[in-house]
Scaffold this motif. Structure first.
Motif, PDB file in Angstrom:
ATOM      1  N   LEU A 117     -18.923 -14.344  12.880  1.00 33.76           N
ATOM      2  CA  LEU A 117     -17.699 -14.274  13.681  1.00 33.76           C
ATOM      3  C   LEU A 117     -17.030 -15.643  13.764  1.00 33.76           C
ATOM      4  O   LEU A 117     -15.799 -15.757  13.658  1.00 33.76           O
ATOM      5  CB  LEU A 117     -18.030 -13.757  15.087  1.00 33.76           C
ATOM      6  N   GLU A 118     -17.831 -16.698  13.948  1.00 33.89           N
ATOM      7  CA  GLU A 118     -17.277 -18.064  14.014  1.00 33.89           C
ATOM      8  C   GLU A 118     -16.503 -18.394  12.737  1.00 33.89           C
ATOM      9  O   GLU A 118     -15.369 -18.887  12.797  1.00 33.89           O
ATOM     10  CB  GLU A 118     -18.412 -19.068  14.214  1.00 33.89           C
ATOM     11  N   ASP A 122     -12.807 -19.166  26.446  1.00 31.79           N
ATOM     12  CA  ASP A 122     -13.237 -17.772  26.382  1.00 31.79           C
ATOM     13  C   ASP A 122     -14.521 -17.703  25.581  1.00 31.79           C
ATOM     14  O   ASP A 122     -14.920 -18.675  24.928  1.00 31.79           O
ATOM     15  CB  ASP A 122     -12.168 -16.902  25.707  1.00 31.79           C
ATOM     16  N   TYR A 123     -15.151 -16.556  25.600  1.00 34.76           N
ATOM     17  CA  TYR A 123     -16.364 -16.398  24.791  1.00 34.76           C
ATOM     18  C   TYR A 123     -16.519 -14.943  24.377  1.00 34.76           C
ATOM     19  O   TYR A 123     -15.964 -14.025  25.009  1.00 34.76           O
ATOM     20  CB  TYR A 123     -17.597 -16.883  25.553  1.00 34.76           C
ATOM     21  N   ILE A 124     -17.271 -14.738  23.300  1.00 31.82           N
ATOM     22  CA  ILE A 124     -17.555 -13.398  22.785  1.00 31.82           C
ATOM     23  C   ILE A 124     -19.062 -13.303  22.582  1.00 31.82           C
ATOM     24  O   ILE A 124     -19.647 -14.100  21.833  1.00 31.82           O
ATOM     25  CB  ILE A 124     -16.823 -13.134  21.458  1.00 31.82           C
ATOM     26  N   LEU A 125     -19.685 -12.345  23.238  1.00 32.68           N
ATOM     27  CA  LEU A 125     -21.124 -12.168  23.088  1.00 32.68           C
ATOM     28  C   LEU A 125     -21.433 -11.482  21.757  1.00 32.68           C
ATOM     29  O   LEU A 125     -20.681 -10.611  21.304  1.00 32.68           O
ATOM     30  CB  LEU A 125     -21.681 -11.316  24.237  1.00 32.68           C
ATOM     31  N   CYS A 126     -22.532 -11.901  21.124  1.00 33.66           N
ATOM     32  CA  CYS A 126     -22.932 -11.318  19.838  1.00 33.66           C
ATOM     33  C   CYS A 126     -24.389 -10.851  19.921  1.00 33.66           C
ATOM     34  O   CYS A 126     -25.157 -11.317  20.779  1.00 33.66           O
ATOM     35  CB  CYS A 126     -22.783 -12.337  18.714  1.00 33.66           C
ATOM     36  N   LYS A 167     -20.220 -21.697  17.740  1.00 33.65           N
ATOM     37  CA  LYS A 167     -21.208 -20.636  17.983  1.00 33.65           C
ATOM     38  C   LYS A 167     -22.391 -21.249  18.720  1.00 33.65           C
ATOM     39  O   LYS A 167     -22.591 -22.469  18.719  1.00 33.65           O
ATOM     40  CB  LYS A 167     -21.673 -20.018  16.666  1.00 33.65           C
ATOM     41  N   TYR A 182     -17.901 -19.365  21.402  1.00 32.36           N
ATOM     42  CA  TYR A 182     -17.050 -19.863  22.480  1.00 32.36           C
ATOM     43  C   TYR A 182     -15.748 -20.395  21.892  1.00 32.36           C
ATOM     44  O   TYR A 182     -15.709 -20.949  20.787  1.00 32.36           O
ATOM     45  CB  TYR A 182     -17.769 -20.932  23.307  1.00 32.36           C
ATOM     46  N   ALA A 200     -23.061 -14.301  15.350  1.00 30.22           N
ATOM     47  CA  ALA A 200     -22.200 -15.347  15.913  1.00 30.22           C
ATOM     48  C   ALA A 200     -21.649 -16.244  14.806  1.00 30.22           C
ATOM     49  O   ALA A 200     -20.474 -16.625  14.825  1.00 30.22           O
ATOM     50  CB  ALA A 200     -22.985 -16.177  16.929  1.00 30.22           C
ATOM     51  N   GLY A 253     -23.580 -16.163  20.967  1.00 30.53           N
ATOM     52  CA  GLY A 253     -22.165 -15.825  21.045  1.00 30.53           C
ATOM     53  C   GLY A 253     -21.283 -16.905  20.465  1.00 30.53           C
ATOM     54  O   GLY A 253     -21.759 -17.927  19.943  1.00 30.53           O
TER      55      GLY A 253
END
Length: 613
Positions: free
Chosen positions: A80-81, A67-71, A34, A20, A77, A18
């Motif tokens: 997205l990063e 916050d975080y986003i799961l991938c 990531k 962060y 990741a 993910g």
């Protein structure tokens, strides 16, 4: 939210890939990263600070929440990063300023046309060649054309400035035809400009072909003067071409990336090759990267940022060291370029030569930004590699012992800061713990005293209060063995080596625990080590001569009735020289603390009455 709460939150994260997002108290994004496993990566930030870089410590100190986003994968990741960093430009990520703009070659439209490099077109009736994506290429092309066709590069305007002075140096080294001194006619000047423009438009090979045809035609028409001029121009073009071959590569298309660090700052240099020839060079200064920077991570972040700004990604990227998450990074690069991309880590041959050139460019740019010379930083970098140091040794201390058969046993300490002598930090030591000749014991005493002073002054961070990055002793394994226990007992992790001389007293090698390391083949390192060894020897022997001279003076004073060793030292300390003692009257001699009137009269009588009899 305090560190304890942040760590508790981090420990609850899943062990999945993910991104962060660290935020400050104002809810501003300050860092994006990531992770292959979010829990492991994020919790590291809020654990012990012991192994953190200064930059990471500063970032963590400013984190209020995250916050975080799961991938679905580490690759997702990374994608997205890169997208989020480009969008938000967080303060603590490596951010590159993309100053790539179009550049042009300008040819003025006046009677004496001039060629120059410009960053933008103006509505001034001039002719413009371009646009060029590489300003470096455009600048070099203009420089080459001006030298080959002997055109002026100064700011003079013609014919206004004609015959107003003597030609400059460029005329005498055959790089300018000196229109300022009317050394060339207007017609010939215009012809040279036309040929230079044709050279810029057509390139080296076509230009040589055209000029060769003209030269042959001139020779057939018996115009030998023109043929000779064209021959010289062809030779100049070929010379430039041969110069360019030095930075050519057998790999048709590749980028070469190298990093140079010094203190808190770093510089990445990129050399770009197409058709086997260098066509562009870029430098990126990065401030506050930290003295204990994670270089593989820094390379990864740089590559992400750099190729996010570039559409053209070559199939080969040559690097001067490892990167973090190599497989994922290569997959991202390959998808962006729509062809397979690979990293090359070469330590020999052609690629090593090009990497060294790339590092030299990074060193020069970084040195200029810090106010010193690039070759000094390159020499320190070469030394660090040779000795296996983890970073460039900015602050080097060197020690030497000097005595004459054990008498007047002294030592000198010199400091080289950023490759230059730092004379305000030089120190002298008189050996106190024993009498006689023992260089190993002398070196041990000196280093113990030096680090005693560090403990007293470490809060200042200056002089004895600063620890060196490297210690060089004038001597071999014996001196190193004598000093190593001093460092071990005090828990000091400082690189320690001895400087070994040959039978002609010239620097030959350095020695440590693993035996001797030859330096003759490393030109910059050899020059630097030789300079340090010569300087510390000069400084130590200079102090020894002063000590011997003072002892000789002191010995002559002790021949006077009533003057012992202590009074002799006091007189020399007060008057500095025997000559001044001779010239002093009784009242002046009485100014010395340990002197009484009988002793003062004895000294005065010794140098006055006795000499008269």
């Amino acid at each position: 939210m305090n560190i304890k709460e942040l760590r508790e939150k981090a420990m609850k994260l899943p062990l999945t890939p993910g991104v962060y997002i660290m935020k400050n108290v104002k809810d501003e994004i300050i860092y994006i990263g990531k992770a292959k496993a979010l829990k492991n990566r994020v919790s590291q930030y809020f654990g012990s600070e012991k192994n953190h870089q200064e930059k990471v410590k500063q970032m963590v100190a400013n984190v209020d929440h995250f916050d975080y986003i799961l991938c679905g994968s580490e690759f997702e990741a990374l994608v997205l990063e890169c997208s989020l960093i480009k969008q938000h430009k967080p303060k603590y990520n490596i951010l590159l300023k993309d100053d790539k703009g179009y550049s042009y070659i300008k040819i003025t439209n006046d009677s004496w046309r001039k060629i120059s490099f410009v960053m933008q077109k103006d509505d001034d009736n001039a002719e413009y060649l371009g646009p060029y994506m590489s300003s470096w290429y455009a600048k070099n092309a203009v420089d080459e054309a001006l030298k080959i066709f002997r055109l002026p590069s100064c700011n003079k305007t013609f014919p206004r400035d004609c015959k107003k002075g003597r030609p400059c140096l460029n005329y005498y080294i055959k790089q300018c035809s000196a229109p300022c001194s009317s050394k060339i006619s207007h017609k010939d000047y215009c012809e040279s400009v036309n040929e230079a423009v044709e050279f810029l438009k057509s390139g080296n090979s076509d230009s040589i072909k055209i000029m060769t045809e003209k030269m042959n035609a001139a020779a057939e028409n018996l115009d030998f003067e023109l043929a000779a001029k064209l021959r010289d121009r062809i030779t100049a073009v070929k010379r430039i071409t041969e110069k360019q071959k030095v930075v050519a590569t057998s790999i048709p298309e590749q980028d070469v990336i190298a990093i140079m660090c010094e203190g808190e700052d770093a510089c990445f240099a990129v050399l770009r090759f197409s058709d086997g020839r260098l066509y562009d060079k870029e430098d990126f200064l990065i401030k506050d990267i930290g003295q204990k920077a994670d270089i593989p991570l820094a390379r990864t972040e740089f590559i992400q940022q750099y190729y996010s700004m570039r559409e053209n990604i070559p199939p080969v990227i040559t690097l001067d060291g490892e990167v973090e998450d190599e497989d994922v990074l290569l997959k991202w690069l390959s998808e962006r370029s729509e062809k397979r991309v690979k990293f090359l880590f070469s330590k020999r041959g052609e690629q090593q030569h090009i990497l060294e050139m790339c590092r030299a460019n990074a060193a020069e740019k970084l040195a200029q930004s810090r106010g010193h010379l690039g070759h000094e930083l390159s020499a320190l970098d070469e030394l660090a590699k040779l000795l296996g140091l983890s970073k460039v040794p900015e602050y080097i201390e060197s020690y030497d012992i000097s005595n004459l058969s054990g008498s007047e046993n002294v030592a000198g300490m010199v400091v080289f800061k950023n490759g230059r002598p730092f004379k305000e930090a030089y120190r002298r030591f008189r050996i106190k713990s024993f009498v006689g000749q023992n260089d190993y014991a002398s070196m041990n005493e000196v280093l113990n005293r030096r680090f005693d002073e560090y403990e007293k002054n470490k809060d200042s961070g200056e002089g004895f209060g600063r620890l060196p990055d490297l210690i060089l002793l004038d001597g071999g394994k014996g001196q190193v063995a004598a000093v190593k226990p001093v460092l071990e007992q005090r828990g000091l992790d400082i690189a320690l080596f001895g400087m070994v001389k040959d039978d002609k007293h010239r620097t030959r090698a350095v020695t440590g625990d693993g035996g001797e390391i030859a330096i003759n083949s490393k030109r910059q390192t050899f020059t630097l080590i030789s300079s340090i060894q010569d300087e510390v020897h000069r400084f130590a022997i200079g102090y020894h001569r002063i000590a011997r001279k003072k002892k000789a003076f002191s010995s002559s004073l002790t021949e006077i009735d009533g003057i012992g060793t202590e009074r002799a030292k006091a007189l020399l300390s007060y008057f500095k020289t025997v000559k001044r003692i001779k010239e002093a009257d009784i009242d002046e001699l009485l100014q010395v603390k340990c002197m009484n009137r009988p002793a003062a009269e004895a000294v005065y009588r010794y140098y006055h009455y006795d000499s008269e009899n």
